[in-house]
Design an enzyme around this catalytic site. Sequence first.
Site, PDB file in Angstrom:
ATOM      1  N   ARG A  39      65.194  42.141  69.393  1.00 45.37           N
ATOM      2  CA  ARG A  39      63.795  42.689  68.836  1.00 45.37           C
ATOM      3  C   ARG A  39      62.971  43.006  70.194  1.00 45.37           C
ATOM      4  O   ARG A  39      62.199  44.048  69.895  1.00 45.37           O
ATOM      5  CB  ARG A  39      63.250  41.694  67.979  1.00 45.37           C
ATOM      6  CG  ARG A  39      63.890  41.642  66.837  1.00 45.37           C
ATOM      7  CD  ARG A  39      63.123  40.374  65.845  1.00 45.37           C
ATOM      8  NE  ARG A  39      63.770  40.654  64.384  1.00 45.37           N
ATOM      9  CZ  ARG A  39      63.785  39.663  63.383  1.00 45.37           C
ATOM     10  NH1 ARG A  39      63.138  38.773  63.794  1.00 45.37           N
ATOM     11  NH2 ARG A  39      64.226  39.999  62.528  1.00 45.37           N
ATOM     12  N   LYS A 204      70.695  37.201  44.846  1.00 46.06           N
ATOM     13  CA  LYS A 204      70.017  37.228  43.478  1.00 46.06           C
ATOM     14  C   LYS A 204      69.854  38.820  43.050  1.00 46.06           C
ATOM     15  O   LYS A 204      69.374  39.449  44.032  1.00 46.06           O
ATOM     16  CB  LYS A 204      68.613  36.522  43.579  1.00 46.06           C
ATOM     17  CG  LYS A 204      68.749  34.965  43.788  1.00 46.06           C
ATOM     18  CD  LYS A 204      67.503  34.626  43.764  1.00 46.06           C
ATOM     19  CE  LYS A 204      67.826  32.959  43.496  1.00 46.06           C
ATOM     20  NZ  LYS A 204      66.228  32.184  43.790  1.00 46.06           N
ATOM     21  N   GLY A 356      69.048  41.776  57.863  1.00 46.09           N
ATOM     22  CA  GLY A 356      69.362  40.455  57.421  1.00 46.09           C
ATOM     23  C   GLY A 356      70.562  40.005  57.740  1.00 46.09           C
ATOM     24  O   GLY A 356      71.172  40.265  58.873  1.00 46.09           O
ATOM     25  N   GLY A 379      64.024  42.709  53.853  1.00 45.77           N
ATOM     26  CA  GLY A 379      63.051  43.033  52.812  1.00 45.77           C
ATOM     27  C   GLY A 379      62.374  44.492  52.880  1.00 45.77           C
ATOM     28  O   GLY A 379      62.340  45.238  52.102  1.00 45.77           O
TER      29      GLY A 379
HETATM   30  P1  AMP Z   1      70.058  38.151  49.969  1.00 49.50           P
HETATM   31  O1  AMP Z   1      68.893  37.591  51.172  1.00 49.50           O
HETATM   32  O2  AMP Z   1      69.689  38.168  48.651  1.00 49.50           O
HETATM   33  O3  AMP Z   1      70.858  38.850  50.680  1.00 49.50           O
HETATM   34  O4  AMP Z   1      70.862  36.824  50.110  1.00 49.50           O
HETATM   35  C1  AMP Z   1      71.841  36.349  51.025  1.00 49.50           C
HETATM   36  C2  AMP Z   1      72.242  34.733  50.693  1.00 49.50           C
HETATM   37  O5  AMP Z   1      73.144  34.968  49.713  1.00 49.50           O
HETATM   38  C3  AMP Z   1      73.042  34.015  51.658  1.00 49.50           C
HETATM   39  O6  AMP Z   1      72.381  33.088  52.317  1.00 49.50           O
HETATM   40  C4  AMP Z   1      74.336  33.542  50.878  1.00 49.50           C
HETATM   41  O7  AMP Z   1      74.716  32.441  51.343  1.00 49.50           O
HETATM   42  C5  AMP Z   1      74.160  33.822  49.533  1.00 49.50           C
HETATM   43  N1  AMP Z   1      75.311  34.125  48.680  1.00 49.50           N
HETATM   44  C6  AMP Z   1      76.126  35.168  48.744  1.00 49.50           C
HETATM   45  N2  AMP Z   1      77.043  35.142  47.839  1.00 49.50           N
HETATM   46  C7  AMP Z   1      76.709  33.832  47.355  1.00 49.50           C
HETATM   47  C8  AMP Z   1      77.481  33.118  46.190  1.00 49.50           C
HETATM   48  N3  AMP Z   1      78.448  33.441  45.547  1.00 49.50           N
HETATM   49  N4  AMP Z   1      76.859  32.015  45.679  1.00 49.50           N
HETATM   50  C9  AMP Z   1      75.728  31.610  46.238  1.00 49.50           C
HETATM   51  N5  AMP Z   1      74.749  32.137  46.903  1.00 49.50           N
HETATM   52  C10 AMP Z   1      75.400  33.206  47.826  1.00 49.50           C
END
Ligand code: AMP
Length: 399
Positions: A39, A204, A356, A379
């Site tokens: 960065r 999510k 990310g 984000g």
């Molecule tokens: P995000 O910040 O929404 O992109 O989410 C990233 C996170 O999603 C990471 O820390 C992963 O461990 C989690 N993740 C991805 N797949 C799964 C899954 N099948 N079950 C639980 N957590 C997950």
Amino acid sequence: MNLKTLSLENLPVKNQKVLMRVDFNVPIDKSATIKDDTRIRASLPSITHILDRGGSVILMSHLGRPKGVVNKELSLRPCAARLQELLGRPVLFAGDCVGPEATHIAKNLNPGEVLLLENLRFHAAEEKPEIDPGFAKSLAELGTLYVNDAFGTAHRAHTSTVSLPKLFPGKAAAGFLIIKEIRFLGETLQNPKRPFLSLIGGAKISSKIGVLKALLNKVDSLLIGGGMAYTFMKARGESVGKSLFEEGLEKEALLVLKLAEERKIPVLLPVDHVVTDSLVDQREVKIVVGSIPQGYYGVDIGPETVNLFKESIAKAGTIFWNGPMGIFEDPRFGQGTKDVAKAIASSSAISIIGGGDSVAAAHEMGVADKVTHLSTGGGASMEYIELGTLPGIEALTSA
Ligand code: AMP
């Protein structure tokens, strides 16, 4: 949005003191060693542009989450030392971003000189501008022009990203990093080379529902993996065992599927999964095809899904990827994420990775340099795609 008007390139910086918001939120260990200076390096083009044209630079950043309290472990002082090495010229440091020391150094700053201010978030008003509008005014008094080059925090309406540029009407521009992000996340994705494929994973649906809907206005196909896939599966009536599932979000998932169907956009969900019986002490890890048996967690996409996704990736003209395909932090559940990262890197498509975890996966696989654009915002890149702008960009006005 007119990129040219907004750009640092259009700012007359000679003999000016440029207050520049950068993102020096780098990983630093307990012995104050910077673990990754990407960065800091990324800010160099904007900094050298100003210095080479006879301006001086006053840099502002946050580091970590000190929540308005001074925390020595989150000091930006090590970043001043690293920046000094990278620039090959002295970098001054003020132990507080406002107050007598910062004012004194800024006042005596000569053209070609650089000052880094201490962590903005040592002041609660950085994240909560409404509690003290005087904080923005104190920062503004240090410089004569404003530049924002911190894309990763441009989605936050903080003092340094929104209140401060508003105090520089006609004199607040975007740095080269932000310009590059706008080019790729805005222009490239608005006019993609077809077919345009988007691969969305992560935990999510709730955090990405907006971007999923926005992507349905642009893409030719949508691939969904990671934890969010289970809410889609459950919404379609499939069993997902104990997998991550967002109660109440099935309606939104069904709406996305309906919109896609109306627009004839294929949506690919995982057809097989890596599952485990416990997330704490896995006694059993196996691959299942179809739905997920009772008592099991889906933790990664399976090999059939990887092949299916690879086929689509190979045919794409433009690819946008955000979010891991599984709990990739555990190497046993990281294969799907690694495989798609490799597939994207070896495709001839214009490839954009939206910040990310997915950017981390591309680095881990050693394929980062084969991707067209790695976004510096997680984000922020999602919000930019969803809304087409960000608060920190809206606040800029260069003459
Ligand atoms: P995000 O910040 O929404 O992109 O989410 C990233 C996170 O999603 C990471 O820390 C992963 O461990 C989690 N993740 C991805 N797949 C799964 C899954 N099948 N079950 C639980 N957590 C997950």
